[in-house]
Design an enzyme around this catalytic site. Structure first.
Site, PDB file in Angstrom:
ATOM      1  CG  HIS A 186      64.768  30.711  21.153  1.00  0.00           C
ATOM      2  ND1 HIS A 186      64.078  30.004  22.115  1.00  0.00           N
ATOM      3  CD2 HIS A 186      63.824  31.075  20.235  1.00  0.00           C
ATOM      4  CE1 HIS A 186      62.799  29.929  21.788  1.00  0.00           C
ATOM      5  NE2 HIS A 186      62.622  30.573  20.642  1.00  0.00           N
TER       6      HIS A 186
ATOM      7  CG  ASP B 198      61.059  33.752  28.904  1.00  0.00           C
ATOM      8  OD1 ASP B 198      59.819  33.928  28.880  1.00  0.00           O
ATOM      9  OD2 ASP B 198      61.611  32.968  29.690  1.00  0.00           O
TER      10      ASP B 198
ATOM     11  CD  GLU C 165      64.190  36.081  31.640  1.00  0.00           C
ATOM     12  OE1 GLU C 165      64.452  36.626  32.734  1.00  0.00           O
ATOM     13  OE2 GLU C 165      64.367  34.869  31.432  1.00  0.00           O
TER      14      GLU C 165
ATOM     15  CD  GLU D  32      69.152  35.463  21.077  1.00  0.00           C
ATOM     16  OE1 GLU D  32      69.121  34.665  20.117  1.00  0.00           O
ATOM     17  OE2 GLU D  32      69.560  35.144  22.211  1.00  0.00           O
TER      18      GLU D  32
END
Length: 344
Positions: free
Chosen positions: A220, A232, A235, A259
């Site tokens: 994000h 993240d 991942e 992003e």
């Protein structure tokens, strides 16, 4: 016979980018998927009036991504009228068949790994647009030519990809946006002083938007002029699918490009081929800007004087051409399997 053999040899080149071929690739098994999203399978064919364990979890998902109010929603397992309206809105935004129930295509989209930015945290100037902005259309403003610095955190990172490879992926991602708008991005060593701060984080990392594990929310970013861009750490990130064999691998450059669009002020697009489309499948690469992405960011910053829109149009056209070629090859192979020789 020779033409057919020639086509068989070329088939992998065409099929590698074709969606039917992609569907045959290894995909993550259930153990890879975020537990809460995996449990949504039990809701298949649920519709208004039904009561199924797990609907409350899906209501929380819809509230998180802007399809239900975060407060005031009836967070029970009852498939009520408000929830049916949320499902209908979700189906409409993603171009799915509008049934108002949780059919297989809707559940597949819901379970797709995606960006953590809410789909309602953006607005469109008019109904004709596809691209979107954050409310108020925030953008970066600096006196003189716009120059933004960026840095990747020296500590919040992943240890299985060389730092130089991570930096190169972001360098290419920033360069794509710089090609189309009069903004220059400069990589700097001083992380705290950078305008855009990139880092890999796990779980609750202090920004109010906790990550949820493998193949849930991938990353994000925040609207201008925050400059925070978080990925993240749970991942399995990849910079080269030739080296990274995991069926749960996520393309770092594609997510970085998406992003950065948020960092610049763009919201999510309903155009499936656009970089700013909110979801990305494992082992999928989608880093090239499309017309919708370019029109959106240029509405905020203007066009780069040296940019030619034809380059983006040619990219879109060539992609369509490869898809059509892939369909032709699949047809030929199917006919060959039945003993029918097709001349092309």
């Amino acid at each position: 016979m020779l033409p057919l053999l020639f086509l068989l040899l070329l088939a992998p080149l065409f099929l590698s980018s074709h969606p039917l071929y992609a569907a045959a690739r290894p995909v993550p098994d259930g153990d890879h998927q975020t537990d809460t999203w995996r449990s949504f399978d039990r809701l298949l064919d649920a519709k208004r009036g039904s009561h199924v364990a797990g609907v409350a979890d899906l209501k929380r998902y819809f509230a998180r991504f802007g399809y239900l109010p975060e407060s005031g929603a009836n967070l029970t397992d009852s498939y009520d009228e408000l929830f049916e309206s949320a499902v209908t809105l979700y189906q409409t935004r993603f171009g799915l068949p509008v049934t108002g129930k949780l059919d297989s295509s809707t559940l597949a989209q819901i379970k797709s790994p995606r960006c953590g930015v809410s789909d309602s945290a953006v607005n469109r100037v008019n109904s004709e647009q596809k691209f979107a902005f954050f409310p108020g259309e925030p953008r970066w403003a600096r006196p003189g030519p716009l120059v933004l610095t960026y840095a990747v955190s020296p500590t919040a990172t992943v240890d299985y990809i060389p730092r130089a490879d991570v930096a190169a992926a972001f360098r290419r991602a920033f360069a794509r946006w710089a090609q189309v708008i009069p903004v220059r991005f400069v990589e700097v060593a001083e992380y705290e002083a950078a305008d855009v701060k990139v880092g890999f984080y796990g779980g609750d990392h202090g920004d109010g938007e906790p990550f949820d594990g493998v193949l849930g929310v991938l990353a994000h970013a925040f609207s201008p002029e925050s400059g925070r861009l978080h990925l993240d750490a749970a991942e399995r990130w990849a910079v080269d699918f030739g080296r990274e064999k995991s069926d749960a691998a996520v393309d770092l450059e594609s997510v970085a490009t998406h992003e950065i669009g948020h960092v610049l002020g763009l919201g999510h697009s309903p155009v499936r081929d656009a970089v700013m489309y909110p979801s990305l499948k494992p082992r999928q690469r989608k880093a090239e800007l499309r017309v919708d992405d370019v029109e959106g960011v240029q509405a905020l910053y203007g066009s780069n004087p040296g940019f030619q829109f034809s380059s983006i149009l040619e990219s879109d056209t060539s992609s369509s051409g490869r898809r059509r070629a892939g369909i032709n090859i699949i047809f030929v192979l199917a006919m060959a399997a039945m003993g029918i020789v097709v001349c092309m």
